[in-house]
Design an enzyme around this catalytic site. Structure first.
Site, short mmCIF file in Angstrom:
data_model
loop_
_atom_site.label_atom_id
_atom_site.label_comp_id
_atom_site.label_asym_id
_atom_site.label_seq_id
_atom_site.Cartn_x
_atom_site.Cartn_y
_atom_site.Cartn_z
N SER A 288 1.22 -1.19 0.22
CA SER A 288 0.25 -0.10 -0.01
C SER A 288 0.61 1.18 -0.22
O SER A 288 2.36 0.99 -0.13
CB SER A 288 -0.64 -0.10 1.49
N SER B 95 -3.13 6.58 5.98
CA SER B 95 -2.60 5.73 6.67
C SER B 95 -3.12 4.93 7.33
O SER B 95 -3.57 5.57 8.09
CB SER B 95 -0.69 6.17 7.09
N LYS C 36 4.93 -0.16 9.68
CA LYS C 36 5.38 1.40 9.99
C LYS C 36 6.71 1.53 10.37
O LYS C 36 7.14 1.19 10.64
CB LYS C 36 3.94 1.98 10.40
N SER D 101 0.90 3.62 2.02
CA SER D 101 0.92 4.11 3.28
C SER D 101 2.49 4.43 4.40
O SER D 101 2.36 5.29 5.10
CB SER D 101 0.35 3.70 4.69
#
Length: 351
Positions: free
Chosen positions: A171, A310, A227, A173
């Site tokens: 993704s 995100s 992350k 994010s």
């Protein structure tokens, strides 16, 4: 479903092989004894046609079809835990190889080297004696495949579980630091050595530091997420007007670019997390709102660098230490889709 199917297929593979080795070898020995007792002369091909149980091949084909069906389910359902798959398949191959060596190899050799069967094979069958013995006492296909694949599987399991694991960015994010299609490497021992699948830490090595890019399981999902570590245990995290404050200190941001230049919709900034710097992206027409939180003991507060696009700890909460997978440290390839060629322009360390 896919994981349960894997366990069923693995168990059936073991059972079928044991039945082949125990019952099938007994049938083979009985047929050879009958030929020896009747002193029936044979060619090698004729003998094998008479004595080798016909159901050996059909059950092997059945097992192969089961494994193909399992693989098709993985592709179609896009489900399954690769770590579990690797552990189960490695354990299955190792168990079959070990049982074959300890229980069955000597029995097979004894059958064709001792007694009336050995005499019959040597003097009544038109074939090379050593080749015929080797053929009749050889491993069955399931055991042969297990023996061949086990060393490779074991090396992959050790490297993937305790050294480094590949991971694809699914993704946006983490844009602009990581793009969709980046293939990265995750250090599996930076935060301690953990058992595969179970995730239990067995050796303390280090702890996550603020600014690390970390792979983990979020509290709400069984899939890998990636992350940046923003809050450590005990930190007070404040996010106000798209500026991050940690324990009362502002994490400074420097504007690098407005994108697109003539009608900007986003800002690319360099953010400082203490002594470490990284890139973040803010969308000008989006505002996720402000928040304040204190990180719980044994937990970490995670945020994506693409701050307004995100799903992170602001949505699903803090990440417990037990859910950590490893530290992302390098990009080794970029391949966005099967319709594009892989690129190595982004190869390098992750900041």
């Amino acid at each position: 479903m896919v994981n349960n199917l894997l366990l069923v297929v693995g168990a059936l593979t073991l059972i079928v092989w044991l039945v082949q080795e125990v019952r099938g070898r007994r049938q083979l020995a009985d047929a050879l004894s009958w030929c020896a007792d009747h002193k029936k002369e044979n060619t090698e091909q004729s003998l094998l046609t008479q004595v080798v149980p016909g159901w050996w091949n059909s059950t092997t084909v059945f097992i192969n079809l089961l494994w193909m069906a399992w693989f098709a389910s993985v592709v179609l359902l896009k489900d399954g835990d690769f770590a579990l798959v690797l552990v189960v398949v490695t354990a299955l191959a190792g168990l079959i190889g070990l049982l074959d060596r300890l229980l069955f190899t000597r029995r097979r050799q004894f059958m064709v080297t001792e007694g009336n069967i050995a005499v019959y094979l040597k003097f009544s069958v038109k074939a090379d004696f050593e080749t015929l013995k080797q053929h009749l006492a050889s491993q069955l296909p399931i055991a042969e495949n297990a023996k061949s694949f086990f060393p490779v599987l074991l090396v992959v399991l050790v490297l993937r579980s305790f050294v480094a694991e590949p991971f694809q960015i699914p993704s946006a994010s983490m844009v602009p630091s990581l793009e969709v299609g980046d293939y990265i490497l995750v250090n599996k021992f930076s935060y301690g050595v953990r058992l595969p699948v179970a995730g239990t830490k067995i050796l303390e090595v280090g702890e996550p530091e603020r600014g690390d890019v970390m792979v983990f399981f979020p509290p709400h999902d069984s899939r890998y997420f990636i992350k940046r570590v923003v809050g450590l245990p005990g930190d007070e995290i404040v996010y106000r007007d798209k500026v991050l404050y940690i324990n009362g200190l502002e994490m400074t941001q420097q504007l690098l670019a407005e994108v697109p230049p003539l009608n900007p919709s986003e800002h690319i900034l360099r953010e400082s997390l203490g002594e470490r710097e990284h890139l973040v992206r803010h969308e000008l027409r989006e505002n996720r709102g402000d928040f304040r939180v204190v990180v719980k003991p044994g937990h970490y507060f995670m945020m994506g660098d693409n701050r307004d696009n995100s799903s992170d700890s602001r949505v699903w909460g803090q990440v417990p230490e037990a859910n950590i997978v490893g530290k992302a440290f390098a990009i080794w390839m970029h391949w966005r889709s099967i319709g594009e060629l892989p690129s190595f322009d982004r190869v390098g360390t992750i900041r």
